[in-house]
Scaffold this active site. Structure first.
Site, PDB file in Angstrom:
ATOM      1  CG  ASP A  15      -2.014   0.994   1.191  1.00 51.66           C
ATOM      2  OD1 ASP A  15      -2.148   1.669   0.150  1.00 51.66           O
ATOM      3  OD2 ASP A  15      -2.759   1.111   2.181  1.00 51.66           O
ATOM      4  CG  ASP A 109      -3.542   3.825  -3.333  1.00 52.79           C
ATOM      5  OD1 ASP A 109      -4.399   3.040  -3.765  1.00 52.79           O
ATOM      6  OD2 ASP A 109      -3.735   4.576  -2.356  1.00 52.79           O
ATOM      7  CD  GLU A 110      -5.608  -0.912  -1.446  1.00 54.43           C
ATOM      8  OE1 GLU A 110      -5.260  -1.666  -0.525  1.00 54.43           O
ATOM      9  OE2 GLU A 110      -6.647  -0.219  -1.421  1.00 54.43           O
TER      10      GLU A 110
END
Length: 370
Positions: A15, A109-110
């Site tokens: 993350d 983003d993850e």
């Protein structure tokens, strides 16, 4: 479902730390070390992302910009630049593929990574996560945090423990103790409303949750009750899916002023339907279930859905169903946001691979290096 947990896999959840805000600080040195948010500063604005400097003042994503500014008078607002975020996200994913092809992106983003078998031949998922984070820093200049464990659920929970710029491993032999001691609010999938309901039932930790029977949880929480029952016992068999099938597609708009006239709402819905038509054409999909999302002046949310007998992708048909849903019942207040989403898509379901994983005893699995 089998209650015995599978401890044979090594899953990493990566993350990026305050991703959008961190990208802006990376590109604009004058913003580094300062409390910034990505989002609009108007009275109708909403925070998309907040830097860690801003979070110290209680500023969070999805918060009203007015409240955010009240919490932090020196807050700096920055307009979003999604082309740049996608560019950096692509670089991050290139790093992931250096280690494994089993990558399941959740957002820009993850992502989940299955490193049980990996390209580096490294038996330690902990060391792999450390190397991944170092490579991301080297390639993009940004920090990432990671969670490492035996399944996606625990890995995701773990990735939040040592944020920012840290990682946490929950090895097989500590999984059950970790889950029992975990605050119920930390369980991924249990939101504020559900947590409050659990508190009233005397459920505050994983141990409290584990003490409840499957029948009790099913009665109190419906289908989710079964999920809670198994996950607190370390059972979460969802595999890392490199090719995630899109389940829905939609668009929404927040208005500069609240709308109370349904005539004006229809005009806004027409624009939203046009945007969805473009996205459907780009993704080459269609859907059967149309959902209308309505957020009122007081931020309460309402959804209305309808499933039809055939797949649609044209703005005219989408708007026709959305219009029907709009008039389904009277609005209870003026509206600040409208959205339309299409689900039950005609994406081809991939055939599940035969699960031939070695079902060794836990005592043997604990010998795996983590």
């Amino acid at each position: 479902m089998k209650v015995t947990p599978d401890f044979s896999r090594k899953i990493i959840h990566v993350d990026m730390d305050a991703f959008y805000a961190s990208v802006e600080q990376l590109d604009n040195p004058e913003l580094r070390g300062k409390p910034i948010v990505v989002g609009g500063s108007s009275a109708r604005g909403v925070v998309s992302a907040a830097s860690y400097e801003a979070r110290k003042f209680g500023v969070r994503s999805a918060m009203s910009s007015v409240i955010a500014k009240r919490n932090c008078p020196d807050l700096i607002f920055v307009k979003s630049n999604f082309d740049r975020y996608r560019e950096i996200s692509a670089q991050v994913r290139e790093v992931f593929y250096e280690f494994t092809d089993k990558v399941e992106p959740l957002s820009l983003d993850e992502a989940y990574l299955d490193v049980t078998q990996n390209k580096k031949g490294n038996p330690s998922a902990t060391l792999i996560a450390k190397e991944i984070r170092a490579r991301i820093k080297e390639k993009t200049g940004l920090n990432a945090s990671a969670g490492i464990s035996v399944n996606k659920f625990i890995a995701k929970v773990a990735s939040d423990i040592n944020k920012p710029n840290g990682q946490k491993t929950i090895p097989p032999e500590k999984v059950l103790d970790f889950l029992e001691q975990l605050d119920i609010r930390k369980f991924y999938g249990i939101g504020k409303v559900t947590a409050e309901k659990m508190y009233k039932l005397g459920i505050f930790t994983g141990a409290d949750l584990k003490a409840k029977s499957l029948e009790f949880l099913a009665e109190k929480f419906g289908k989710s009750g079964s999920y809670y029952y198994y996950v607190v016992r370390g059972v979460h068999n969802s595999e890392v899916k490199p090719n995630r099938t899109r389940k829905s597609l939609g668009a929404e708009r927040t208005f500069s002023e609240n709308i109370s006239s349904e005539v004006f709402m229809l005009k806004r819905l027409e624009h939203i339907a046009e945007e969805i038509e473009r996205r459907l054409a780009k993704s080459k999909v269609a859907g059967k279930t149309i959902t209308l999302k309505i957020k009122y002046r007081d931020f309460t949310l309402q959804t209305r859905s309808k499933t039809i007998d055939y797949f649609i992708s044209s703005k005219e048909l989408i708007l026709e169903v959305a219009k029907e849903l709009l008039y389904q019942e009277k609005m209870k207040d003026s509206v600040r946001l409208l959205g339309i989403s299409l689900s039950n898509l005609n994406t081809v379901k991939r055939k599940k691979s035969d699960n031939t994983e070695d079902k060794r005893e836990i005592a043997v699995q604990l010998k795996f290096e983590f």
